[in-house]
Design a protein around this motif. Structure first.
Motif, PDB file in Angstrom:
ATOM      1  N   ALA A 151      86.645  33.670  14.251  1.00  0.00           N
ATOM      2  CA  ALA A 151      85.922  33.945  15.493  1.00  0.00           C
ATOM      3  C   ALA A 151      86.749  33.556  16.712  1.00  0.00           C
ATOM      4  N   LEU A 152      87.431  32.412  16.631  1.00  0.00           N
ATOM      5  CA  LEU A 152      88.305  32.004  17.730  1.00  0.00           C
ATOM      6  C   LEU A 152      89.430  33.011  17.925  1.00  0.00           C
ATOM      7  N   ARG A 153      90.011  33.463  16.812  1.00  0.00           N
ATOM      8  CA  ARG A 153      91.095  34.439  16.899  1.00  0.00           C
ATOM      9  C   ARG A 153      90.601  35.744  17.525  1.00  0.00           C
ATOM     10  N   ALA A 154      89.436  36.211  17.068  1.00  0.00           N
ATOM     11  CA  ALA A 154      88.890  37.464  17.600  1.00  0.00           C
ATOM     12  C   ALA A 154      88.626  37.339  19.093  1.00  0.00           C
ATOM     13  N   SER A 155      88.054  36.211  19.498  1.00  0.00           N
ATOM     14  CA  SER A 155      87.766  36.000  20.917  1.00  0.00           C
ATOM     15  C   SER A 155      89.041  36.010  21.745  1.00  0.00           C
TER      16      SER A 155
ATOM     17  N   ARG B  56      87.262  27.713  28.293  1.00  0.00           N
ATOM     18  CA  ARG B  56      88.259  27.916  29.362  1.00  0.00           C
ATOM     19  C   ARG B  56      89.681  27.763  28.829  1.00  0.00           C
ATOM     20  N   LEU B  57      89.852  26.969  27.765  1.00  0.00           N
ATOM     21  CA  LEU B  57      91.179  26.778  27.187  1.00  0.00           C
ATOM     22  C   LEU B  57      91.683  28.027  26.466  1.00  0.00           C
ATOM     23  N   LEU B  58      90.814  29.010  26.260  1.00  0.00           N
ATOM     24  CA  LEU B  58      91.228  30.283  25.670  1.00  0.00           C
ATOM     25  C   LEU B  58      91.666  31.285  26.724  1.00  0.00           C
ATOM     26  N   ARG B  59      91.555  30.921  27.997  1.00  0.00           N
ATOM     27  CA  ARG B  59      92.008  31.810  29.067  1.00  0.00           C
ATOM     28  C   ARG B  59      93.531  31.746  29.182  1.00  0.00           C
ATOM     29  N   GLU B  60      94.132  32.905  29.436  1.00  0.00           N
ATOM     30  CA  GLU B  60      95.585  32.927  29.602  1.00  0.00           C
ATOM     31  C   GLU B  60      96.028  32.198  30.862  1.00  0.00           C
ATOM     32  N   ASP B  61      95.184  32.211  31.899  1.00  0.00           N
ATOM     33  CA  ASP B  61      95.610  31.653  33.183  1.00  0.00           C
ATOM     34  C   ASP B  61      95.231  30.185  33.354  1.00  0.00           C
ATOM     35  N   ASP B  62      94.629  29.571  32.330  1.00  0.00           N
ATOM     36  CA  ASP B  62      94.290  28.160  32.448  1.00  0.00           C
ATOM     37  C   ASP B  62      95.569  27.324  32.306  1.00  0.00           C
ATOM     38  N   PRO B  63      95.778  26.335  33.177  1.00  0.00           N
ATOM     39  CA  PRO B  63      97.011  25.538  33.095  1.00  0.00           C
ATOM     40  C   PRO B  63      97.149  24.759  31.789  1.00  0.00           C
ATOM     41  N   HIS B  64      96.042  24.558  31.085  1.00  0.00           N
ATOM     42  CA  HIS B  64      96.076  23.854  29.799  1.00  0.00           C
ATOM     43  C   HIS B  64      95.741  24.797  28.649  1.00  0.00           C
ATOM     44  N   SER B  65      96.011  26.083  28.831  1.00  0.00           N
ATOM     45  CA  SER B  65      95.612  27.104  27.864  1.00  0.00           C
ATOM     46  C   SER B  65      96.112  26.821  26.458  1.00  0.00           C
ATOM     47  N   LEU B  66      95.217  27.024  25.485  1.00  0.00           N
ATOM     48  CA  LEU B  66      95.570  26.916  24.070  1.00  0.00           C
ATOM     49  C   LEU B  66      95.428  28.263  23.367  1.00  0.00           C
ATOM     50  N   ARG B  67      95.382  29.326  24.146  1.00  0.00           N
ATOM     51  CA  ARG B  67      95.185  30.661  23.566  1.00  0.00           C
ATOM     52  C   ARG B  67      96.273  31.000  22.556  1.00  0.00           C
ATOM     53  N   ASP B  68      97.533  30.835  22.931  1.00  0.00           N
ATOM     54  CA  ASP B  68      98.614  31.208  22.022  1.00  0.00           C
ATOM     55  C   ASP B  68      98.652  30.309  20.798  1.00  0.00           C
TER      56      ASP B  68
END
Length: 342
Positions: free
Chosen positions: A26-30, A88-100
């Motif tokens: 689910a996290l990956r899909a999001s 918010r940590l899944l956002r690309e533009d968050d300074p602390h992003s963990l999306r990748d």
């Protein structure tokens, strides 16, 4: 309304744990759909969010409700969805992003490898070579370029974020030079040179890695005149002299490779040299669930391992280093501050 759940009784908790793959998926899909990026600052109706990410509303509602159970997004009483600190940590533009990082930990190869964990535990070796017929990073670069790109982005993100913490922790005021050993693109050495404007530095890593060093460290960059970028394998030689050597998140190989790397650093620096080893630990840390999961993933893909405090101390001592202090860098990293005796 769906909310994050309190810890349930053991039978239900075990049922939840065996469906852990559903949460990861689910996290990956999001992340792949860009849901967190599309969700505005104000709560949004599922229909509007579905239109923004080009999905069907009803399946998206099911995805969001599943994630809301873990505190990723929250469902309002009127049925709209809003951000949480985690989403918010899944956002690309968050300074602390963990999306990748979320994408890297759920790449297609992981779904092939995890079911073979029992084999890896029985043999003590990685399973990737059996799956794909080649060493893990060779497989990534030759057969899975998209996963290789995700890995590079995830490592860059992780390095950027942890480099700031490392620089904040280390007091190098009595030193004139620092070497970042196996330092990737050079985020740690760059952060330390920013902190100490009179200091000089060096970055040592494999040729294909330092070819992509931070532009700041290469010709024309603002730190280029204060840093050497050196291609090489730290297990073979460390052709860099410095007052302080920083070794971050690379002593996760077999014992022989770890011993050779430490011996090379000690030989290059000589008596009195300061050596700071920074690693994730699988004991006595707030990040036990994360660190132990990464430890198992290392077993699957490269046959490596994260360290306990004791195992790290024993390897450093066996190499001939004196450990002066062990300190947390952040919730998931510890620094072993050492020196070469003599």
């Amino acid at each position: 309304m769906t909310t994050a759940q309190t810890t349930p009784p053991p039978p239900m908790r075990l049922r939840e744990l065996v469906f852990g793959a559903a949460c990861a998926a689910a996290l990956r899909a999001s992340a792949r759909l860009g849901v967190a990026d599309a969700l505005a600052e104000e709560p949004m109706a599922v229909e509007d969010l579905a239109a923004a990410v080009k999905t069907e509303p009803r399946p998206l509602l099911r995805l969001l409700r599943a994630l809301s159970c873990y505190g990723v997004f929250t469902e309002e009483p009127d049925g709209r969805f809003a951000h949480t600190e985690m989403s918010r940590l899944l956002r690309e533009d968050d300074p602390h992003s963990l999306r990748d990082i979320a994408l890297w930990c759920t790449e297609p190869w992981t779904w092939d490898a995890w079911p073979l964990l029992d084999e890896a535990v029985r043999t003590g070796g990685n399973v990737v070579e059996g799956l794909y017929g080649k060493e893990f990073f060779t497989y990534l670069n030759e057969d899975a370029p998209e996963s290789a790109a995700v890995f590079n982005r995830a490592m860059t993100t992780s390095s950027e974020q942890s480099a700031r913490d490392v620089a904040a922790l280390l007091d190098l005021s009595g030193s004139s030079s620092v070497a970042d050993i196996g330092g990737g693109q050079g985020h740690v050495v760059a952060s330390l040179l920013d902190k100490y404007p009179a200091m000089h530095g060096a970055l040592l890593d494999l040729p294909r890695v330092v070819d992509n060093a931070l532009p700041r460290l290469t010709e024309g960059g603002d730190l280029a005149d204060r840093v050497r970028v050196v291609p090489g394998d730290v297990r073979a030689a460390v052709p860099v002299k410095a007052d302080v050597y920083v070794i971050k998140n690379i002593l996760e190989w077999d014992d022989d490779s770890t011993a050779r790397t430490l011996a090379n650093v000690i030989g290059a620096g000589g008596p009195g040299t300061r050596v700071v080893v920074i690693e994730n630990l699988v004991d006595d840390t707030p990040s036990m669930r994360f660190s132990t999961a990464m430890d198992l993933l290392l077993l699957l893909n490269v046959g490596g391992a994260k360290h306990t405090t004791a195992s790290m101390l024993s390897r450093l001592s066996a190499a001939g280093l004196v450990v002066d202090e062990v300190r947390p860098v952040n919730p998931y990293l510890h620094a072993f501050d050492c020196h070469v005796p003599g």
